[in-house]
Design an enzyme around this catalytic site. Structure first.
Site, PDB file in Angstrom:
ATOM      1  N   GLN A  51       0.950  -1.159  -0.101  1.00 33.87           N
ATOM      2  CA  GLN A  51       0.047  -0.003   0.011  1.00 33.87           C
ATOM      3  C   GLN A  51       0.805   1.332   0.017  1.00 33.87           C
ATOM      4  O   GLN A  51       1.775   1.467   1.062  1.00 33.87           O
ATOM      5  CB  GLN A  51      -0.986   0.053   1.228  1.00 33.87           C
ATOM      6  CG  GLN A  51      -1.582   1.379   1.656  1.00 33.87           C
ATOM      7  CD  GLN A  51      -2.607   1.656   0.485  1.00 33.87           C
ATOM      8  OE1 GLN A  51      -2.223   2.541  -0.369  1.00 33.87           O
ATOM      9  NE2 GLN A  51      -3.738   0.947   0.275  1.00 33.87           N
ATOM     10  N   SER A  67     -21.079   6.130   6.467  1.00 33.14           N
ATOM     11  CA  SER A  67     -21.588   5.583   5.346  1.00 33.14           C
ATOM     12  C   SER A  67     -21.756   4.132   5.584  1.00 33.14           C
ATOM     13  O   SER A  67     -22.780   3.345   5.221  1.00 33.14           O
ATOM     14  CB  SER A  67     -20.933   5.882   4.074  1.00 33.14           C
ATOM     15  OG  SER A  67     -21.363   5.276   2.970  1.00 33.14           O
ATOM     16  N   GLN A  75     -19.041  -1.813  -2.022  1.00 33.70           N
ATOM     17  CA  GLN A  75     -18.015  -2.270  -3.180  1.00 33.70           C
ATOM     18  C   GLN A  75     -17.182  -3.150  -2.562  1.00 33.70           C
ATOM     19  O   GLN A  75     -16.542  -2.942  -1.501  1.00 33.70           O
ATOM     20  CB  GLN A  75     -17.432  -1.031  -3.605  1.00 33.70           C
ATOM     21  CG  GLN A  75     -16.278  -1.569  -4.738  1.00 33.70           C
ATOM     22  CD  GLN A  75     -15.796  -0.284  -5.450  1.00 33.70           C
ATOM     23  OE1 GLN A  75     -15.575   0.885  -4.897  1.00 33.70           O
ATOM     24  NE2 GLN A  75     -14.720  -0.622  -6.342  1.00 33.70           N
ATOM     25  N   GLY A  94      -9.174  -1.437  -1.664  1.00 29.58           N
ATOM     26  CA  GLY A  94     -10.119  -1.270  -0.576  1.00 29.58           C
ATOM     27  C   GLY A  94      -9.483  -1.315   0.800  1.00 29.58           C
ATOM     28  O   GLY A  94     -10.557  -1.482   1.774  1.00 29.58           O
ATOM     29  N   GLU A  95      -8.320  -0.844   1.215  1.00 26.89           N
ATOM     30  CA  GLU A  95      -8.005  -0.802   2.522  1.00 26.89           C
ATOM     31  C   GLU A  95      -8.704   0.203   3.194  1.00 26.89           C
ATOM     32  O   GLU A  95      -9.132   0.150   4.441  1.00 26.89           O
ATOM     33  CB  GLU A  95      -6.584  -0.375   2.535  1.00 26.89           C
ATOM     34  CG  GLU A  95      -5.984  -0.711   3.810  1.00 26.89           C
ATOM     35  CD  GLU A  95      -4.437  -0.689   4.131  1.00 26.89           C
ATOM     36  OE1 GLU A  95      -3.938  -0.297   5.305  1.00 26.89           O
ATOM     37  OE2 GLU A  95      -3.717  -1.189   3.323  1.00 26.89           O
ATOM     38  N   ARG A  96      -9.431   1.331   2.775  1.00 29.42           N
ATOM     39  CA  ARG A  96      -9.951   2.378   3.481  1.00 29.42           C
ATOM     40  C   ARG A  96     -11.362   1.863   3.722  1.00 29.42           C
ATOM     41  O   ARG A  96     -11.988   2.195   4.870  1.00 29.42           O
ATOM     42  CB  ARG A  96     -10.132   3.675   2.438  1.00 29.42           C
ATOM     43  CG  ARG A  96      -8.883   4.555   2.275  1.00 29.42           C
ATOM     44  CD  ARG A  96      -9.187   5.832   1.465  1.00 29.42           C
ATOM     45  NE  ARG A  96      -9.949   6.670   2.244  1.00 29.42           N
ATOM     46  CZ  ARG A  96     -11.112   6.982   2.152  1.00 29.42           C
ATOM     47  NH1 ARG A  96     -12.054   6.558   1.095  1.00 29.42           N
ATOM     48  NH2 ARG A  96     -11.971   8.144   2.739  1.00 29.42           N
ATOM     49  N   ARG A  97     -11.911   1.141   2.887  1.00 32.78           N
ATOM     50  CA  ARG A  97     -13.399   0.419   3.140  1.00 32.78           C
ATOM     51  C   ARG A  97     -13.026  -0.325   4.467  1.00 32.78           C
ATOM     52  O   ARG A  97     -14.013  -0.639   5.237  1.00 32.78           O
ATOM     53  CB  ARG A  97     -13.864  -0.245   1.994  1.00 32.78           C
ATOM     54  CG  ARG A  97     -14.526   0.557   1.300  1.00 32.78           C
ATOM     55  CD  ARG A  97     -14.727   0.093  -0.433  1.00 32.78           C
ATOM     56  NE  ARG A  97     -13.639   0.160  -1.226  1.00 32.78           N
ATOM     57  CZ  ARG A  97     -13.207  -0.758  -2.260  1.00 32.78           C
ATOM     58  NH1 ARG A  97     -13.922  -1.713  -2.387  1.00 32.78           N
ATOM     59  NH2 ARG A  97     -12.253  -0.323  -2.906  1.00 32.78           N
ATOM     60  N   ALA A 133      -7.177  10.220  -6.408  1.00 31.23           N
ATOM     61  CA  ALA A 133      -6.619  11.157  -5.509  1.00 31.23           C
ATOM     62  C   ALA A 133      -6.229  11.112  -3.922  1.00 31.23           C
ATOM     63  O   ALA A 133      -6.550  11.971  -3.348  1.00 31.23           O
ATOM     64  CB  ALA A 133      -7.047  12.610  -5.964  1.00 31.23           C
TER      65      ALA A 133
END
Length: 297
Positions: A51, A67, A75, A94-97, A133
């Site tokens: 990452q 959210s 997703q 998708g690490e933020r998810r 971004a």
């Protein structure tokens, strides 16, 4: 040779091709293991060592966490199996998810499993973040450098991979030559890449960077500043700060508390002045714009 072949296969395919419908084949020519999608316990997932993004602040994740808490992870997170381990997957995209799901205290998350090489994993991580971004300029530069050092990519390879010009890649990589302090300003969002390039190679780059931040200079003003010997430039910020009255300081605090961002007011009496609001992410900029449009600042 195998790494080079893997690189050539991946180059130019883009994020959709790497993790989309055209799942890669395994060594026997059969489609790689795929769950499209399935849910797994959140503890089965581990962070991606490739990452390029290093900063995941609570502020950055706040909206996404809210959210996810309300609607779940819509997703699926793209993962790859951890070699030699059972029920263990490494996050590819998708690490933020995943982090938001942890913060929202979810037990399970949807995943899509792909059989990907280290080079492809790094490619996807960089493409995903650059397209959204999500990387600061230093993280972006370090990601490009890692592709070149670890997987023998050229600047032309990286340019084709991310869909940006070769000059963009070259200019981004040059940011790594800045003094550590200036790189820190870039990573924190206090300086833009344009500001940094304006003072690159200057003997007083750190001092110039501090003045650019303090005075809220534009890139063009920074370019003019970078062409002068620093000792010939007046440091205006100290006198400005000393002259701030209690009302101005109070107004700075009120706006900063409302936005949750650093705010500086440079009031010049009858001649006007300027308000500087520092933001680190596009989400924070969107929130500033939204509040301005609704008259809530």
């Amino acid at each position: 040779m195998a790494a080079d072949e893997g690189k050539r296969r991946g180059l130019g395919r883009g994020l959709a091709a790497l993790i989309g419908d055209d799942a890669p084949a395994d060594k026997r020519g059969q489609p790689a293991a795929t769950i499209s999608p399935n849910t797994v316990p959140i503890e089965f997932l581990k962070a991606n060592p490739f990452q390029p993004r290093r900063d995941f602040t609570k502020e950055d994740l706040a909206d996404l966490t809210a959210s996810v808490a309300e609607k779940g992870v819509i997703q699926p997170i793209v993962v790859r199996p951890v070699s030699g381990a059972t029920n263990s997957f490494e996050i590819v995209a998708g690490e933020r998810r995943w982090r938001a799901a942890q913060a929202a205290k979810l037990d399970r998350v949807p995943v899509v499993v792909r059989d990907l090489s280290d080079a492809e994993t790094l490619e996807i991580a960089i493409i995903e973040n650059v397209q959204r971004a999500d990387l600061n300029p230093i993280e972006e530069a370090d990601g490009y450098d890692r592709l070149m050092e670890e997987f023998s990519y050229t600047q032309a390879d990286v340019s084709k991979l991310i869909g940006k010009s070769r000059s963009h890649v070259a200019n981004t990589l040059r940011l790594r030559s800045l003094p550590k302090k200036v790189r820190g300003f870039l990573a924190a969002g206090d300086l833009s890449a344009g500001h940094a390039r304006a003072i690159m190679g200057h003997d007083d780059a750190v001092a110039l960077a501090k003045q650019i931040i303090a005075d809220g200079l534009s890139v063009r003003e920074a370019e003019a500043l970078g062409k002068k010997p620093f000792k010939a430039v007046k440091a205006k910020k100290a006198s400005v700060s000393a002259e701030k009255d209690a009302d101005t300081k109070s107004l700075e605090r009120n706006i900063a508390d409302s936005l949750g961002l650093a705010v500086s007011i440079d009031h010049k009496g009858d001649t006007g002045g300027k308000v500087l609001i520092n933001y680190k992410t596009l989400e924070q900029l969107d929130e500033i714009c939204r509040r301005l449009a609704n008259g809530k600042i």
